[in-house]
Design a protein around this motif. Structure first.
Motif, PDB file in Angstrom:
ATOM      1  N   VAL A  80       0.822  -1.217   0.000  1.00 31.60           N
ATOM      2  CA  VAL A  80       0.000   0.000   0.000  1.00 31.60           C
ATOM      3  C   VAL A  80       0.857   1.269   0.000  1.00 31.60           C
ATOM      4  O   VAL A  80       0.715   2.109  -0.903  1.00 31.60           O
ATOM      5  N   PRO A  81       1.752   1.473   0.974  1.00 33.60           N
ATOM      6  CA  PRO A  81       2.568   2.689   0.902  1.00 33.60           C
ATOM      7  C   PRO A  81       3.451   2.730  -0.344  1.00 33.60           C
ATOM      8  O   PRO A  81       3.712   3.806  -0.893  1.00 33.60           O
ATOM      9  N   LYS A  82       3.907   1.557  -0.795  1.00 34.45           N
ATOM     10  CA  LYS A  82       4.740   1.526  -2.001  1.00 34.45           C
ATOM     11  C   LYS A  82       3.944   1.972  -3.223  1.00 34.45           C
ATOM     12  O   LYS A  82       4.460   2.700  -4.080  1.00 34.45           O
ATOM     13  N   LYS A  83       2.674   1.556  -3.291  1.00 35.90           N
ATOM     14  CA  LYS A  83       1.845   1.979  -4.431  1.00 35.90           C
ATOM     15  C   LYS A  83       1.623   3.498  -4.388  1.00 35.90           C
ATOM     16  O   LYS A  83       1.633   4.157  -5.432  1.00 35.90           O
ATOM     17  N   PHE A  84       1.455   4.051  -3.212  1.00 35.78           N
ATOM     18  CA  PHE A  84       1.350   5.513  -3.116  1.00 35.78           C
ATOM     19  C   PHE A  84       2.631   6.177  -3.626  1.00 35.78           C
ATOM     20  O   PHE A  84       2.588   7.207  -4.315  1.00 35.78           O
ATOM     21  N   MET A  85       3.788   5.593  -3.301  1.00 38.52           N
ATOM     22  CA  MET A  85       5.053   6.141  -3.769  1.00 38.52           C
ATOM     23  C   MET A  85       5.170   6.022  -5.285  1.00 38.52           C
ATOM     24  O   MET A  85       5.700   6.917  -5.951  1.00 38.52           O
ATOM     25  N   VAL A  86       4.672   4.922  -5.837  1.00 36.37           N
ATOM     26  CA  VAL A  86       4.667   4.761  -7.292  1.00 36.37           C
ATOM     27  C   VAL A  86       3.826   5.859  -7.924  1.00 36.37           C
ATOM     28  O   VAL A  86       4.245   6.514  -8.893  1.00 36.37           O
ATOM     29  N   TYR A  87       2.615   6.074  -7.389  1.00 36.93           N
ATOM     30  CA  TYR A  87       1.750   7.131  -7.920  1.00 36.93           C
ATOM     31  C   TYR A  87       2.477   8.479  -7.905  1.00 36.93           C
ATOM     32  O   TYR A  87       2.462   9.227  -8.893  1.00 36.93           O
ATOM     33  N   GLY A 143      11.794   8.343 -10.586  1.00 33.22           N
ATOM     34  CA  GLY A 143      10.688   9.238 -10.906  1.00 33.22           C
ATOM     35  C   GLY A 143      10.650  10.468 -10.032  1.00 33.22           C
ATOM     36  O   GLY A 143      10.159  11.520 -10.459  1.00 33.22           O
ATOM     37  N   LEU A 144      11.183  10.358  -8.820  1.00 32.75           N
ATOM     38  CA  LEU A 144      11.202  11.500  -7.908  1.00 32.75           C
ATOM     39  C   LEU A 144      12.446  12.361  -8.088  1.00 32.75           C
ATOM     40  O   LEU A 144      12.705  13.259  -7.285  1.00 32.75           O
ATOM     41  N   PHE A 182       4.904  -3.292  -9.904  1.00 34.00           N
ATOM     42  CA  PHE A 182       4.650  -1.876 -10.160  1.00 34.00           C
ATOM     43  C   PHE A 182       5.962  -1.163 -10.490  1.00 34.00           C
ATOM     44  O   PHE A 182       6.320  -0.154  -9.893  1.00 34.00           O
ATOM     45  N   SER A 183       6.638  -1.757 -11.454  1.00 33.09           N
ATOM     46  CA  SER A 183       7.822  -1.140 -12.047  1.00 33.09           C
ATOM     47  C   SER A 183       7.333  -0.016 -12.964  1.00 33.09           C
ATOM     48  O   SER A 183       6.131   0.215 -13.094  1.00 33.09           O
ATOM     49  N   GLN A 184       8.255   0.655 -13.603  1.00 36.14           N
ATOM     50  CA  GLN A 184       7.856   1.713 -14.531  1.00 36.14           C
ATOM     51  C   GLN A 184       8.584   1.498 -15.857  1.00 36.14           C
ATOM     52  O   GLN A 184       9.759   1.863 -15.942  1.00 36.14           O
ATOM     53  N   PRO A 185       7.934   0.843 -16.839  1.00 32.39           N
ATOM     54  CA  PRO A 185       6.509   0.483 -16.918  1.00 32.39           C
ATOM     55  C   PRO A 185       6.192  -0.759 -16.091  1.00 32.39           C
ATOM     56  O   PRO A 185       7.081  -1.577 -15.818  1.00 32.39           O
ATOM     57  N   PRO A 186       4.907  -0.920 -15.706  1.00 29.32           N
ATOM     58  CA  PRO A 186       4.522  -2.033 -14.846  1.00 29.32           C
ATOM     59  C   PRO A 186       4.316  -3.343 -15.610  1.00 29.32           C
ATOM     60  O   PRO A 186       4.176  -3.351 -16.841  1.00 29.32           O
ATOM     61  N   ILE A 187       4.273  -4.430 -14.846  1.00 31.49           N
ATOM     62  CA  ILE A 187       4.127  -5.775 -15.397  1.00 31.49           C
ATOM     63  C   ILE A 187       2.848  -6.398 -14.847  1.00 31.49           C
ATOM     64  O   ILE A 187       2.537  -6.270 -13.664  1.00 31.49           O
TER      65      ILE A 187
END
Length: 462
Positions: free
Chosen positions: A49-56, A190-191, A345-350
């Protein structure tokens, strides 16, 4: 049961333990759950959950570049790390509170403190003393693994600490090639952080399809992430200007402000007293269980990452629910670990479900057909970049059953959920192809793949 304080005592209030406790308590059982940290476990507190927020948060830099291609002017955009952390922590606290309320509403008792087994029916909780239970469930999950004998390892952090660093570094080195390492590489890049990924293997994401692995590594490098393969840390040194990572391949030492180790996770069994209760571990240090999640002791069960079967939150939840239905609802239930979809949730994701090409060739005597396409996403038509998506199907010859589906693209995790439903039902390639495409979408490429790849030359398949 008469003579015991509880019918069920659960050690660990993560996703699997909480689901099992709630279902058992709703059956009328007397249930207690012990948690030494915050309720919610790895996924809610220090994982998905926190990791997905960081991805966003990290994806916006890429979105801004895309927006400019569509005529938008983006001026003065900047990222406020402390503000993001505050909002992230607020949401995590809210979600943890929901877990607590759900337990309480079901009638389960929450006990704060580390628990350990004294014997097969007795649990000692720090600060509370001993209690007894007819049945015990171990749901303690996993924790990051660190090489304790590496010189300077005390200067590195794990993914646990990555969610709470006080300020963003200018430079980071991430050790590892699994999904956690790859996801954090995308996040920090990304940051705006100068990001280097160091992995000892020949390619990242071991266990995924080889075309997927190579494609993601290439796309990561296009976004500015330095990917160093075939090497690993030999030492970390603190200097006046940062941390110096010395690598085994002899290349010049790399300097950074932060070193993050993401070399995998291990079952969290330390200090649980499993030996005292007679609970056996396997060669990997995970709790050994049967198909019903029962351990070597007939009144003790285990679910989730501590069993090291499929280490995904939804799997732990399903295992916990199956345990409670079996033991407390008189509905013997097992969870089918086949054809479980996963997302990175890599960039791009798989998005991936089923067998990789290599797995399918080995298990089916080489009798598989491969359908694969690489293309530029429509969304990036105006950006002038060379980003590419990948979609791939692995199909059994003869039956034409789809054995594997792999997508690397924006929204791939959303796409793969629907593919997983069809594949769980045993869909064939002709049935798949009979589905009308939704146009214009990226997902339509999955149902318009018609050309088989040429089979590999003799000697190319291990």
């Amino acid at each position: 049961m008469a003579g015991y304080d509880y019918d069920l005592f659960v050690i660990g209030a993560g996703s699997g333990g909480v689901r099992a406790a709630r279902v058992a308590a709703l059956s009328g059982a007397r249930v207690a759950v012990a948690e030494e940290h915050r309720v919610g476990g790895t996924c809610v507190i220090r994982g998905c959950v926190p990791k997905k927020f960081m991805v966003y948060a990290s994806e916006f830099a890429h979105h801004f570049k895309t927006a400019e291609g569509y005529g938008w002017t983006v001026e003065g955009a900047r990222f406020d790390w402390p503000a993001f952390l505050a909002e992230k922590d607020k949401e995590i606290a809210r979600l943890s509170g929901i877990y607590v309320r759900n337990l309480q509403n079901a009638g389960a008792e929450l006990v704060h403190g580390k628990a350990r087994l004294v014997d097969r029916h007795t649990v000692e909780v720090e600060g509370r003393g001993q209690v007894t239970a007819d049945k015990i469930l171990i749901a303690t999950g996993g924790r990051p693994w660190m090489p304790k004998d590496l010189p300077g390892i005390e200067h590195a952090i794990t993914s646990n600490e990555a969610f709470h660093i006080a300020e963003l570094p200018k430079r980071i080195i991430i050790a590892g090639g699994g999904y956690i390492a790859v996801e954090f590489a995308g996040i920090f890049n990304g940051l705006g952080v100068d990001t280097t990924l160091v992995h000892r293997g020949p390619n990242i994401l071991r266990g995924f399809d080889d075309d997927v692995r190579a494609h993601v590594a290439e796309e990561m490098e296009k976004r500015g992430i330095k990917v160093l393969l075939g090497t690993q840390h030999s030492a970390i040194e603190q200097t006046a200007t940062g941390l110096v990572s010395r690598l085994t391949n002899g290349m010049s030492p790399c300097e950074s402000d932060l070193v993050l180790f993401a070399l995998g996770r291990e079952p969290y069994v330390e200090g649980l007293g499993l030996e005292a209760a007679g609970v056996e571990l396997d060669a990997r240090g995970a709790v050994k269980v049967d198909e019903y999640s029962r351990t070597s002791v007939d009144n003790i069960w285990a679910v989730g990452d501590v069993t090291d079967r499929i280490n995904l939150t939804p799997v732990a939840i399903r295992e916990g629910h199956a345990f409670a239905d079996t033991v407390f609802n008189d509905r013997p239930t097992t969870f089918d670990h086949e054809m479980v979809a996963s997302a990175v949730f890599s960039q791009p994701p798989i998005g991936s479900v089923g067998l990789s090409e290599a797995e399918a060739r080995h298990s089916h005597g080489g009798k598989v057909d491969i359908y694969l396409a690489r293309f530029r996403p429509m969304k990036y038509a105006f950006t002038g970049g060379d980003e590419r998506c990948l979609v791939k199907l692995v199909v059994e010859q003869g039956t034409e059953k789809i054995l594997g589906c792999h997508v690397v693209a924006p929204d791939a995790p959303e796409i793969i959920q629907m593919a997983a439903i069809a594949m769980k039902m045993g869909v064939t390639k002709p049935q798949w192809d009979s589905t009308c495409a939704v146009h214009p979408t990226l997902a339509e490429e999955l149902v318009t793949l018609r050309e088989k790849q040429a089979p590999p030359a003799l000697g190319q398949v291990a």
